[in-house]
Design an enzyme around this catalytic site. Structure first.
Site, PDB file in Angstrom:
ATOM      1  N   SER A 141       0.861  -1.186   0.000  1.00 24.59           N
ATOM      2  CA  SER A 141       0.000   0.000   0.000  1.00 24.59           C
ATOM      3  C   SER A 141       0.896   1.235   0.000  1.00 24.59           C
ATOM      4  O   SER A 141       2.037   1.182   0.477  1.00 24.59           O
ATOM      5  CB  SER A 141      -0.870  -0.004   1.262  1.00 24.59           C
ATOM      6  OG  SER A 141      -1.498   1.252   1.433  1.00 24.59           O
ATOM      7  N   TYR A 154      -2.380  -0.693  10.295  1.00 23.35           N
ATOM      8  CA  TYR A 154      -2.371  -1.035   8.862  1.00 23.35           C
ATOM      9  C   TYR A 154      -1.063  -0.562   8.216  1.00 23.35           C
ATOM     10  O   TYR A 154      -0.402  -1.315   7.497  1.00 23.35           O
ATOM     11  CB  TYR A 154      -3.588  -0.406   8.168  1.00 23.35           C
ATOM     12  CG  TYR A 154      -3.649  -0.702   6.685  1.00 23.35           C
ATOM     13  CD1 TYR A 154      -3.966  -1.985   6.242  1.00 23.35           C
ATOM     14  CD2 TYR A 154      -3.384   0.276   5.737  1.00 23.35           C
ATOM     15  CE1 TYR A 154      -4.009  -2.271   4.876  1.00 23.35           C
ATOM     16  CE2 TYR A 154      -3.427   0.004   4.388  1.00 23.35           C
ATOM     17  CZ  TYR A 154      -3.748  -1.275   3.960  1.00 23.35           C
ATOM     18  OH  TYR A 154      -3.783  -1.559   2.616  1.00 23.35           O
TER      19      TYR A 154
HETATM   20  N1  LIG Z   1      -8.764  -1.183  -1.519  1.00 20.25           N
HETATM   21  C1  LIG Z   1      -7.821  -0.314  -1.218  1.00 20.25           C
HETATM   22  O1  LIG Z   1      -8.072   0.903  -1.060  1.00 20.25           O
HETATM   23  C2  LIG Z   1      -6.386  -0.764  -1.098  1.00 20.25           C
HETATM   24  C3  LIG Z   1      -5.377   0.218  -1.163  1.00 20.25           C
HETATM   25  C4  LIG Z   1      -4.051  -0.175  -1.031  1.00 20.25           C
HETATM   26  C5  LIG Z   1      -3.751  -1.508  -0.830  1.00 20.25           C
HETATM   27  N2  LIG Z   1      -4.742  -2.440  -0.774  1.00 20.25           N
HETATM   28  C6  LIG Z   1      -4.363  -3.840  -0.539  1.00 20.25           C
HETATM   29  O2  LIG Z   1      -4.860  -4.641  -1.594  1.00 20.25           O
HETATM   30  C7  LIG Z   1      -5.135  -5.958  -1.107  1.00 20.25           C
HETATM   31  C8  LIG Z   1      -6.526  -6.382  -1.566  1.00 20.25           C
HETATM   32  O3  LIG Z   1      -7.460  -5.416  -1.101  1.00 20.25           O
HETATM   33  P1  LIG Z   1      -8.969  -5.350  -1.655  1.00 20.25           P
HETATM   34  O4  LIG Z   1      -9.276  -3.931  -1.831  1.00 20.25           O
HETATM   35  O5  LIG Z   1      -9.162  -6.310  -2.767  1.00 20.25           O
HETATM   36  O6  LIG Z   1      -9.738  -5.869  -0.350  1.00 20.25           O
HETATM   37  P2  LIG Z   1     -11.103  -6.718  -0.218  1.00 20.25           P
HETATM   38  O7  LIG Z   1     -11.984  -6.501  -1.374  1.00 20.25           O
HETATM   39  O8  LIG Z   1     -11.608  -6.425   1.156  1.00 20.25           O
HETATM   40  O9  LIG Z   1     -10.544  -8.206  -0.244  1.00 20.25           O
HETATM   41  C9  LIG Z   1      -9.726  -8.685   0.794  1.00 20.25           C
HETATM   42  C10 LIG Z   1      -9.468 -10.152   0.572  1.00 20.25           C
HETATM   43  O10 LIG Z   1      -8.655 -10.632   1.675  1.00 20.25           O
HETATM   44  C11 LIG Z   1      -9.253 -11.827   2.154  1.00 20.25           C
HETATM   45  N3  LIG Z   1      -9.025 -12.081   3.579  1.00 20.25           N
HETATM   46  C12 LIG Z   1      -9.216 -11.224   4.622  1.00 20.25           C
HETATM   47  N4  LIG Z   1      -8.996 -11.880   5.789  1.00 20.25           N
HETATM   48  C13 LIG Z   1      -8.657 -13.164   5.462  1.00 20.25           C
HETATM   49  C14 LIG Z   1      -8.325 -14.326   6.214  1.00 20.25           C
HETATM   50  N5  LIG Z   1      -8.296 -14.333   7.559  1.00 20.25           N
HETATM   51  N6  LIG Z   1      -8.038 -15.459   5.549  1.00 20.25           N
HETATM   52  C15 LIG Z   1      -8.086 -15.513   4.198  1.00 20.25           C
HETATM   53  N7  LIG Z   1      -8.402 -14.451   3.420  1.00 20.25           N
HETATM   54  C16 LIG Z   1      -8.684 -13.298   4.058  1.00 20.25           C
HETATM   55  C17 LIG Z   1     -10.741 -11.637   1.907  1.00 20.25           C
HETATM   56  O11 LIG Z   1     -11.372 -12.898   1.935  1.00 20.25           O
HETATM   57  P3  LIG Z   1     -12.841 -13.041   2.610  1.00 20.25           P
HETATM   58  O12 LIG Z   1     -13.755 -12.321   1.673  1.00 20.25           O
HETATM   59  O13 LIG Z   1     -13.050 -14.495   2.650  1.00 20.25           O
HETATM   60  O14 LIG Z   1     -12.747 -12.386   3.948  1.00 20.25           O
HETATM   61  C18 LIG Z   1     -10.753 -10.989   0.538  1.00 20.25           C
HETATM   62  O15 LIG Z   1     -10.658 -11.963  -0.471  1.00 20.25           O
HETATM   63  C19 LIG Z   1      -4.956  -5.904   0.414  1.00 20.25           C
HETATM   64  O16 LIG Z   1      -3.716  -6.454   0.756  1.00 20.25           O
HETATM   65  C20 LIG Z   1      -4.977  -4.417   0.724  1.00 20.25           C
HETATM   66  O17 LIG Z   1      -4.210  -4.096   1.862  1.00 20.25           O
HETATM   67  C21 LIG Z   1      -6.054  -2.100  -0.916  1.00 20.25           C
END
Ligand SMILES: NC(=O)c1ccc[n+]([C@@H]2O[C@H](COP(=O)([O-])OP(=O)(O)OC[C@H]3O[C@@H](n4cnc5c(N)ncnc54)[C@H](OP(=O)(O)O)[C@@H]3O)[C@@H](O)[C@H]2O)c1
Length: 268
Positions: A141, A154
């Site tokens: 991030s 975070y």
């Molecule tokens: N969205 C943003 O603004 C943003 C910005 C910068 C970086 N990121 C990074 O990008 C990555 C993906 O984010 P996203 O936006 O796609 O988030 P998201 O839509 O909330 O998806 C998160 C994923 O992580 C999985 N996860 C969470 N807890 C878990 C656990 N205990 N065991 C297995 N899987 C788990 C979730 O699975 P479940 O659905 O089964 O819980 C889901 O598939 C993350 O690493 C995040 O830090 C996101």
């Protein structure tokens, strides 16, 4: 690494960015192992991706369970015959003042965001070393380079995974294994709750769609990229914060007053 013909283990596959990455990988001819807590919810995605001809498999994992990563890697290798690329995309976010965050929430976030990607990498490494090639991709991030108020745990989790990526890249430099770190900025996915999205709008944060982030991740894999920071001017802020963090302090300290109502609303 070449995506066509590769077998790729992707965590967070049911999430906004993860499912967008999965679609692009499958379209480009990869076989994909989709790891998620709940795999039932992935059945439609599995069916959608199978039409591209590569193998698509969904495996359950709870990355908050310390045994989860090793079990997942072992099952993924047993079921596919070998993994070429690991994409650590699963993640949790805690928003608010640290004084209001439960110790359990802090521990779970560090387990999922930081410890699990390290354990997944550790479990896969002997196989990649034996193969003499492979790639580890860690999704970080912008907050992994800029310590952001109201995202302390975070930010810490992503600083750690950035350091892990840098150290491991140097450690593996004389092997055929590449380590890639991709740092998105705010992305429109369920990761950001309603209050976080309203706060981001109040702070005029730039926002990306998950498809654009996925395109950057896939491009970074194809060119064996090292670090990639997504978005302008965020990639400039990352550099300024690295060299002159005290210069950045006043503007981020000023944001705390704007963030306070959102942080306390989340807590009610
Ligand atoms: N969205 C943003 O603004 C943003 C910005 C910068 C970086 N990121 C990074 O990008 C990555 C993906 O984010 P996203 O936006 O796609 O988030 P998201 O839509 O909330 O998806 C998160 C994923 O992580 C999985 N996860 C969470 N807890 C878990 C656990 N205990 N065991 C297995 N899987 C788990 C979730 O699975 P479940 O659905 O089964 O819980 C889901 O598939 C993350 O690493 C995040 O830090 C996101």
């Amino acid at each position: 690494m070449k995506i066509r013909g590769s077998t790729i283990l992707l965590t967070g596959a049911g999430g906004g960015i993860g499912s967008a990455i999965a679609r692009q990988l499958a379209r480009q001819g990869a076989s994909v192992v989709l790891a998620n807590r709940d795999v039932e919810s992935l059945q439609a995605l599995v069916a959608e991706l199978q039409v591209h001809g590569g193998r698509v498999l969904a495996l359950p994992v709870d990355l908050a369970d310390p045994q989860g990563p090793a079990r997942l890697v072992s099952e993924a290798i047993d079921r596919t015959g070998g993994i070429d690329i690991l994409i650590n995309c699963a993640g949790l976010q805690n928003f608010g003042f640290l004084a209001d965050e439960s110790p359990e929430a802090t521990a779970a976030l560090l387990q999922v965001n930081t410890v699990a990607p390290m354990l997944l990498t550790r479990a896969l490494l002997p196989h990649l070393l034996a193969a003499g090639q492979g790639q580890i991709v860690n999704v970080g991030s912008i907050f992994g380079s800029i310590g952001f108020p109201c995202f302390a745990s975070y930010s810490a989790s992503k600083f750690a995974i950035r350091g892990f990526s840098e150290a491991l890249r140097r450690e593996l430099a004389d092997t055929g294994i590449r380590v890639t770190y991709v740092a998105p900025r705010f992305t429109r996915t369920p990761f950001n709750s309603g209050v976080v999205t309203r706060m981001a709008e109040a702070l005029k944060m730039n926002q990306d769609d998950p498809e654009a982030v996925a395109t950057s991740v896939v491009a970074a894999i194809e060119r064996d990229g090292t670090d990639q920071y997504l978005g302008w001017p965020e990639k400039l802020f990352v550099r300024i914060n690295a060299v002159l963090p005290r210069l950045v302090d006043p503007s981020l300290i000023k944001q705390v007053a704007l963030m306070r109502p959102f942080a306390t609303e989340r807590n009610r």
